[in-house]
Design an enzyme around this catalytic site. Sequence first.
Site, PDB file in Angstrom:
ATOM      1  N   HIS A  19      -9.410   1.231   5.283  1.00 50.67           N
ATOM      2  CA  HIS A  19      -8.126   1.406   5.973  1.00 50.67           C
ATOM      3  C   HIS A  19      -8.327   2.362   7.152  1.00 50.67           C
ATOM      4  O   HIS A  19      -9.115   3.292   7.069  1.00 50.67           O
ATOM      5  CB  HIS A  19      -7.087   1.962   5.000  1.00 50.67           C
ATOM      6  CG  HIS A  19      -5.699   1.906   5.552  1.00 50.67           C
ATOM      7  ND1 HIS A  19      -5.231   2.802   6.483  1.00 50.67           N
ATOM      8  CD2 HIS A  19      -4.684   1.032   5.323  1.00 50.67           C
ATOM      9  CE1 HIS A  19      -3.986   2.478   6.800  1.00 50.67           C
ATOM     10  NE2 HIS A  19      -3.627   1.410   6.111  1.00 50.67           N
ATOM     11  N   ASN A  31       0.867  -1.176   0.000  1.00 55.30           N
ATOM     12  CA  ASN A  31       0.000   0.000   0.000  1.00 55.30           C
ATOM     13  C   ASN A  31       0.905   1.227   0.000  1.00 55.30           C
ATOM     14  O   ASN A  31       1.526   1.536   1.022  1.00 55.30           O
ATOM     15  CB  ASN A  31      -0.891  -0.036   1.260  1.00 55.30           C
ATOM     16  CG  ASN A  31      -1.737   1.215   1.410  1.00 55.30           C
ATOM     17  OD1 ASN A  31      -1.785   2.056   0.503  1.00 55.30           O
ATOM     18  ND2 ASN A  31      -2.404   1.345   2.541  1.00 55.30           N
ATOM     19  N   GLY A  82       2.949   2.260  10.851  1.00 52.24           N
ATOM     20  CA  GLY A  82       3.931   3.329  10.702  1.00 52.24           C
ATOM     21  C   GLY A  82       4.680   3.676  11.977  1.00 52.24           C
ATOM     22  O   GLY A  82       5.352   4.695  12.067  1.00 52.24           O
ATOM     23  N   LYS A  97       0.054   4.242  -0.160  1.00 50.06           N
ATOM     24  CA  LYS A  97      -0.591   5.405   0.474  1.00 50.06           C
ATOM     25  C   LYS A  97      -0.347   6.657  -0.388  1.00 50.06           C
ATOM     26  O   LYS A  97      -0.370   6.549  -1.599  1.00 50.06           O
ATOM     27  CB  LYS A  97      -0.082   5.553   1.914  1.00 50.06           C
ATOM     28  CG  LYS A  97      -0.215   4.255   2.714  1.00 50.06           C
ATOM     29  CD  LYS A  97       0.058   4.422   4.176  1.00 50.06           C
ATOM     30  CE  LYS A  97      -0.120   3.078   4.887  1.00 50.06           C
ATOM     31  NZ  LYS A  97       0.022   3.163   6.334  1.00 50.06           N
ATOM     32  N   GLU A 102      -4.990  -4.869  10.766  1.00 48.43           N
ATOM     33  CA  GLU A 102      -3.970  -3.834  10.925  1.00 48.43           C
ATOM     34  C   GLU A 102      -4.215  -3.084  12.233  1.00 48.43           C
ATOM     35  O   GLU A 102      -5.008  -2.130  12.256  1.00 48.43           O
ATOM     36  CB  GLU A 102      -4.037  -2.835   9.762  1.00 48.43           C
ATOM     37  CG  GLU A 102      -3.760  -3.433   8.408  1.00 48.43           C
ATOM     38  CD  GLU A 102      -3.192  -2.399   7.441  1.00 48.43           C
ATOM     39  OE1 GLU A 102      -2.164  -2.700   6.844  1.00 48.43           O
ATOM     40  OE2 GLU A 102      -3.758  -1.297   7.315  1.00 48.43           O
ATOM     41  N   GLU A 154      -6.642   4.723   8.174  1.00 49.24           N
ATOM     42  CA  GLU A 154      -6.399   6.135   7.838  1.00 49.24           C
ATOM     43  C   GLU A 154      -7.621   6.757   7.163  1.00 49.24           C
ATOM     44  O   GLU A 154      -7.886   7.943   7.305  1.00 49.24           O
ATOM     45  CB  GLU A 154      -5.141   6.235   6.953  1.00 49.24           C
ATOM     46  CG  GLU A 154      -3.877   5.994   7.782  1.00 49.24           C
ATOM     47  CD  GLU A 154      -2.714   5.381   7.041  1.00 49.24           C
ATOM     48  OE1 GLU A 154      -2.722   5.374   5.796  1.00 49.24           O
ATOM     49  OE2 GLU A 154      -1.783   4.894   7.724  1.00 49.24           O
TER      50      GLU A 154
HETATM   51  P1  13P Z   1       3.312   0.400   7.557  1.00 49.56           P
HETATM   52  O1  13P Z   1       3.808  -0.896   6.956  1.00 49.56           O
HETATM   53  O2  13P Z   1       4.022   1.606   7.022  1.00 49.56           O
HETATM   54  O3  13P Z   1       3.275   0.327   9.043  1.00 49.56           O
HETATM   55  O4  13P Z   1       1.783   0.578   7.073  1.00 49.56           O
HETATM   56  C1  13P Z   1       0.901  -0.475   7.231  1.00 49.56           C
HETATM   57  C2  13P Z   1      -0.347  -0.143   6.514  1.00 49.56           C
HETATM   58  O5  13P Z   1      -1.126   0.686   6.955  1.00 49.56           O
HETATM   59  C3  13P Z   1      -0.625  -0.829   5.243  1.00 49.56           C
HETATM   60  O6  13P Z   1      -1.914  -0.577   4.799  1.00 49.56           O
END
Ligand code: 13P
Length: 252
Positions: free
Chosen positions: A95, A11, A171, A13, A165, A97
């Site tokens: 997600h 992903n 992150g 993002k 997740e 976010e």
């Molecule tokens: P990270 O691998 O950067 O922690 O992100 C995970 C994520 O949100 C994948 O959708």
Amino acid sequence: MPHQPKLAAGNWKMNGLSADLAEVSRLIGNHPAPGCEILLCPPATLLSRMSERVAGTPIVTGGQDCHAADSGAHTGDISARMLADAGAGYVILGHSERRTDHGETDDMVRAKARAALEAGLKVIICLGETLAEREAGNTLDVIGGQLAGSVPGDLSGETLVIAYEPVWAIGTGKVPTTAQIGEVHDFIRARLEERFGAEAGRSVRILYGGSVKPDNAAGIFAVANVDGALVGGASLKAADFSPIIAALEASA
Ligand code: 13P
């Protein structure tokens, strides 16, 4: 129901410009005949070009969100059919976010998932608890609620992927213990089998996401009911993503 391959999903993002498509070429070179499915979900601006670049290779592309409607007056939004038209085979929905930044609810995620299935996309639905929810002992209640509310009833194992997740692991470099991952994945598997029947429930892939890196991937992939990963930061560079893919292949 056919057995589903393990899935290494990246992903990107809100990262990636034209020059970063070179990473995709590196990834193609590193994995001419992968032993798992490889998915890249770039920002919408790169989706068409990335899809053209991976055409004829085993790598597939996906979107990071879609609108629940097929078309219409929704400035700035993208429909599932548009993603498919741009070459996507998958879409990530719900997600954390998006749930946080855009107030997406389980109902909205379920409506988007229906639209995506209608457009012929496979759907990755994300679930995860916050740190406060975990510390209050509510992890499985939260996951169970999101699973029941976000996943439409009309899908098969092939079209649905679940990504666990934990919000606090995204992150942050913090990763749950393998026991914590296993507990949630086993719980999701049991709920899927209850809802869709043993065979269909077993064939849904359950990904772990949250600070997956080359040095922790093998340990995570050794956990039962972990069928792959949804990788953020470490999917941006082939040098990081390739060893994760290799760890998944080795776990198969
Ligand atoms: P990270 O691998 O950067 O922690 O992100 C995970 C994520 O949100 C994948 O959708």
